[in-house]
Design an enzyme around this catalytic site. Structure first.
Site, mmCIF file in Angstrom:
data_model
loop_
_atom_site.group_PDB
_atom_site.id
_atom_site.type_symbol
_atom_site.label_atom_id
_atom_site.label_comp_id
_atom_site.label_asym_id
_atom_site.label_seq_id
_atom_site.Cartn_x
_atom_site.Cartn_y
_atom_site.Cartn_z
ATOM 1 C CB SER A 1 88.774 46.098 11.433
ATOM 2 O OG SER A 1 89.270 45.117 10.534
ATOM 3 C CB SER B 1 106.924 40.677 5.651
ATOM 4 O OG SER B 1 107.142 39.571 4.819
ATOM 5 C CE1 TYR C 1 99.914 36.402 3.733
ATOM 6 C CE2 TYR C 1 101.575 34.777 4.337
ATOM 7 C CZ TYR C 1 100.784 35.867 4.674
ATOM 8 O OH TYR C 1 100.876 36.411 5.932
ATOM 9 C CE LYS D 1 101.971 39.235 4.357
ATOM 10 N NZ LYS D 1 101.593 40.531 4.928
HETATM 11 N N1 LIG Z 1 97.915 35.426 11.349
HETATM 12 C C1 LIG Z 1 99.078 34.910 11.054
HETATM 13 O O1 LIG Z 1 99.365 33.738 11.364
HETATM 14 C C2 LIG Z 1 100.131 35.753 10.370
HETATM 15 C C3 LIG Z 1 101.448 35.264 10.329
HETATM 16 C C4 LIG Z 1 102.425 36.054 9.732
HETATM 17 C C5 LIG Z 1 102.095 37.279 9.175
HETATM 18 N N2 LIG Z 1 100.810 37.719 9.213
HETATM 19 C C6 LIG Z 1 100.527 39.031 8.632
HETATM 20 O O2 LIG Z 1 100.212 39.913 9.713
HETATM 21 C C7 LIG Z 1 99.273 40.902 9.254
HETATM 22 C C8 LIG Z 1 98.066 40.895 10.163
HETATM 23 O O3 LIG Z 1 97.488 39.601 10.081
HETATM 24 P P1 LIG Z 1 96.203 39.178 10.917
HETATM 25 O O4 LIG Z 1 96.295 37.726 11.100
HETATM 26 O O5 LIG Z 1 96.024 40.096 12.063
HETATM 27 O O6 LIG Z 1 95.065 39.455 9.803
HETATM 28 P P2 LIG Z 1 93.492 39.392 9.876
HETATM 29 O O7 LIG Z 1 93.028 39.067 11.266
HETATM 30 O O8 LIG Z 1 93.064 38.501 8.757
HETATM 31 O O9 LIG Z 1 93.097 40.928 9.513
HETATM 32 C C9 LIG Z 1 93.334 41.416 8.237
HETATM 33 C C10 LIG Z 1 93.013 42.906 8.191
HETATM 34 O O10 LIG Z 1 93.347 43.407 6.878
HETATM 35 C C11 LIG Z 1 92.216 44.110 6.335
HETATM 36 N N3 LIG Z 1 92.222 44.039 4.861
HETATM 37 C C12 LIG Z 1 92.185 42.959 4.068
HETATM 38 N N4 LIG Z 1 92.193 43.321 2.767
HETATM 39 C C13 LIG Z 1 92.245 44.677 2.739
HETATM 40 C C14 LIG Z 1 92.268 45.674 1.703
HETATM 41 N N5 LIG Z 1 92.246 45.364 0.394
HETATM 42 N N6 LIG Z 1 92.307 46.977 2.054
HETATM 43 C C15 LIG Z 1 92.329 47.320 3.354
HETATM 44 N N7 LIG Z 1 92.306 46.440 4.384
HETATM 45 C C16 LIG Z 1 92.254 45.140 4.068
HETATM 46 C C17 LIG Z 1 91.018 43.404 6.979
HETATM 47 O O11 LIG Z 1 89.846 44.222 6.871
HETATM 48 P P3 LIG Z 1 88.367 43.568 7.027
HETATM 49 O O12 LIG Z 1 88.133 43.381 8.504
HETATM 50 O O13 LIG Z 1 87.455 44.576 6.440
HETATM 51 O O14 LIG Z 1 88.367 42.279 6.261
HETATM 52 C C18 LIG Z 1 91.532 43.218 8.405
HETATM 53 O O15 LIG Z 1 91.431 44.431 9.121
HETATM 54 C C19 LIG Z 1 98.947 40.543 7.803
HETATM 55 O O16 LIG Z 1 99.737 41.323 6.939
HETATM 56 C C20 LIG Z 1 99.339 39.080 7.700
HETATM 57 O O17 LIG Z 1 99.675 38.711 6.382
HETATM 58 C C21 LIG Z 1 99.809 36.993 9.799
#
Ligand SMILES: NC(=O)c1ccc[n+]([C@@H]2O[C@H](COP(=O)([O-])OP(=O)(O)OC[C@H]3O[C@@H](n4cnc5c(N)ncnc54)[C@H](OP(=O)(O)O)[C@@H]3O)[C@@H](O)[C@H]2O)c1
Length: 245
Positions: free
Chosen positions: A13, A139, A153, A157
């Site tokens: 989303s 991850s 977290y 991961k």
């Molecule tokens: N952002 C960073 O700096 C970063 C760095 C390294 C790794 N990551 C990893 O990369 C991935 C994407 O991160 P992002 O930053 O794009 O995340 P984000 O913008 O916070 O989006 C998180 C997504 O996960 C969904 N979600 C959360 N809990 C859920 C559940 N129980 N069941 C189903 N869906 C769920 C959310 O749905 P809703 O919209 O309904 O809440 C949203 O679509 C994640 O695995 C994160 O840990 C992120």
């Protein structure tokens, strides 16, 4: 590779998941995206307007019955699944271990590890039967070296890297692939909520990371099953092979 791939992306989303969905739709794929709530659906649909090629579903990936039903439904609709990307993630707030509540710890493990486990569990038989498919587990750098005050977290991961490696070892022969992608910080809502907007704006874009993932799937970056890739500061900084027995 796949013609018009059928792709499942959890957490589609917003953030990285939405960027990946956009890339696959542009490549002719059909994306079945999931999220926990509908709160970002309107903006997601503004970005990808083709409702036949980008379908959003509510799914709590931590609930086994729901995951099982969801995978059966996609199989019924399309007859196949080509790509699974476990992208949904949860980070909560910064806290040293002694201040972390059990509830928050368990939520981190549930979303970042149990959810991907369930998705992989129900997609694996599909890939094994077709002898093809890509399973990509998102991850983090925090899954390669722990981040202080993000212990829960990091643990989730790290666990995801292990889950990928176990799947690769249990399914040798290269018929389908399961890999881990470990991004460094990305400019998404998750990063804004954790470290603030100024910090988030200094991070790499989710579009860049999504592009690298497409390069892996379409064979421009070569990776074998069980490997992990680190994408940090707008560069691929490491590709690590599957450690031996
Ligand atoms: N952002 C960073 O700096 C970063 C760095 C390294 C790794 N990551 C990893 O990369 C991935 C994407 O991160 P992002 O930053 O794009 O995340 P984000 O913008 O916070 O989006 C998180 C997504 O996960 C969904 N979600 C959360 N809990 C859920 C559940 N129980 N069941 C189903 N869906 C769920 C959310 O749905 P809703 O919209 O309904 O809440 C949203 O679509 C994640 O695995 C994160 O840990 C992120």
């Amino acid at each position: 590779m796949f013609m018009n791939p059928v792709v499942i992306i959890t957490g589609a989303s917003r953030g990285l998941g939405l960027c990946l969905a956009e890339r696959f739709v542009k490549a002719g794929g059909v994306v079945f995206g999931t999220s926990l709530t509908r709160k970002s659906w309107e903006s997601a649909r503004k970005r990808i307007s083709d409702r036949k090629k980008f379908r959003l579903f509510l799914l709590d990936i931590t609930r086994e019955a729901g995951v099982k039903r969801f995978i059966s439904k996609i199989r019924r609709i399309c007859g196949r699944i080509d790509v699974l990307i476990n992208c949904a993630g949860y980070v909560g707030r910064l806290a040293p271990i002694e201040d972390e509540s059990l509830r928050e710890f368990e939520k981190n493990i549930a979303v970042n590890l149990t959810g991907p486990f369930l998705m992989c569990k129900y997609v694996l038989p599909v890939f094994r039967a077709r002898k093809k498919g890509w399973m990509i587990n998102i991850s983090s750098m925090a899954g390669k070296r722990a981040v202080p005050r993000l212990g829960a977290y990091s643990a989730g991961k790290f666990g995801l890297v292990a889950l990928t490696q176990a799947i690769a070892k249990e399914n040798p022969g290269g018929q389908f692939k399961c890999i881990t992608v470990c991004p460094g910080g990305m400019n998404t809502e998750m990063r804004v909520n954790l470290f603030g907007r100024k910090d988030a704006e200094r991070q790499q874009t989710p579009e860049f990371v999504a592009e690298k993932i497409m390069e892996i799937i379409y064979g421009r970056i070569e990776m074998e099953s069980g490997w992990d890739i680190v994408i940090r500061h707008g560069k691929v900084t490491a590709i690590n092979p599957l450690p031996g027995a």
